[in-house]
Design a protein around this motif. Structure first.
Motif, short mmCIF file in Angstrom:
data_model
loop_
_atom_site.label_atom_id
_atom_site.label_comp_id
_atom_site.label_asym_id
_atom_site.label_seq_id
_atom_site.Cartn_x
_atom_site.Cartn_y
_atom_site.Cartn_z
N THR A 30 0.83 -1.20 0.00
CA THR A 30 0.00 0.00 0.00
C THR A 30 0.87 1.24 0.00
OG1 THR A 30 -1.72 -1.17 1.23
CG2 THR A 30 -1.83 1.22 1.24
N ASP A 34 1.13 4.19 -2.86
CA ASP A 34 0.97 5.61 -2.54
C ASP A 34 2.16 6.42 -3.02
OD1 ASP A 34 -1.49 5.25 -1.39
OD2 ASP A 34 -0.75 5.23 0.68
N GLU A 41 -3.58 8.12 -2.86
CA GLU A 41 -4.66 7.16 -3.04
C GLU A 41 -4.13 5.77 -2.72
OE1 GLU A 41 -5.93 7.54 -7.05
OE2 GLU A 41 -6.66 9.57 -6.77
N THR A 42 -4.85 5.06 -1.90
CA THR A 42 -4.38 3.74 -1.51
C THR A 42 -5.22 2.65 -2.16
OG1 THR A 42 -5.82 3.77 0.42
CG2 THR A 42 -3.56 4.55 0.73
N SER A 43 -4.65 1.51 -2.26
CA SER A 43 -5.34 0.37 -2.82
C SER A 43 -6.29 -0.21 -1.76
CB SER A 43 -4.32 -0.69 -3.25
OG SER A 43 -4.98 -1.87 -3.61
N THR A 44 -7.55 -0.24 -2.05
CA THR A 44 -8.51 -0.73 -1.06
C THR A 44 -8.36 -2.23 -0.82
OG1 THR A 44 -10.19 -0.97 -2.78
CG2 THR A 44 -10.19 1.08 -1.51
N ASP A 45 -7.88 -2.96 -1.83
CA ASP A 45 -7.65 -4.39 -1.64
C ASP A 45 -6.56 -4.63 -0.60
OD1 ASP A 45 -9.56 -4.98 -3.55
OD2 ASP A 45 -8.09 -5.16 -5.17
N GLN A 47 -5.69 -2.53 1.76
CA GLN A 47 -6.20 -2.10 3.06
C GLN A 47 -7.08 -3.19 3.66
OE1 GLN A 47 -8.10 1.62 2.14
NE2 GLN A 47 -6.28 2.80 2.66
N ALA A 48 -7.87 -3.83 2.83
CA ALA A 48 -8.72 -4.92 3.32
C ALA A 48 -7.86 -6.08 3.81
CB ALA A 48 -9.66 -5.38 2.21
N ASN A 51 -6.44 -5.17 7.24
CA ASN A 51 -7.45 -5.34 8.29
C ASN A 51 -7.71 -6.81 8.59
OD1 ASN A 51 -7.75 -2.59 8.57
ND2 ASN A 51 -9.49 -2.47 7.18
#
Length: 76
Positions: A30, A34, A41-45, A47-48, A51
């Protein structure tokens, strides 16, 4: 029984380490995205994945604490 709990504890500790490393790798990816885009803007994948790995690490740590507590109760 004690041997089983020790083996279970070692396995849970390995799971903690694996989920920690996978979470760090997702964080690094990530950050790399960036830095390359320059927009923040970050990669939501990713970030998921971060988490998911954080939750897995906490879950395995809690299970390891439960195993240690059971071992302590059995020792008394």
């Amino acid at each position: 029984m004690n041997t089983f709990l020790i083996i279970l504890l070692v396995i849970l500790c390995l799971f903690v380490v694996v989920s920690l490393v996978r979470g760090i790798v997702a964080f690094m990816k990530t950050t790399k995205i960036d830095l390359e885009t320059g927009r923040g803007e970050t990669s939501t994948d990713m970030q998921a994945m971060q988490n998911k790995m954080m939750f897995a690490r906490i879950k395995y740590q809690a299970l390891a604490v439960v195993v240690v507590a059971v071992m302590l109760m059995m020792a008394q």
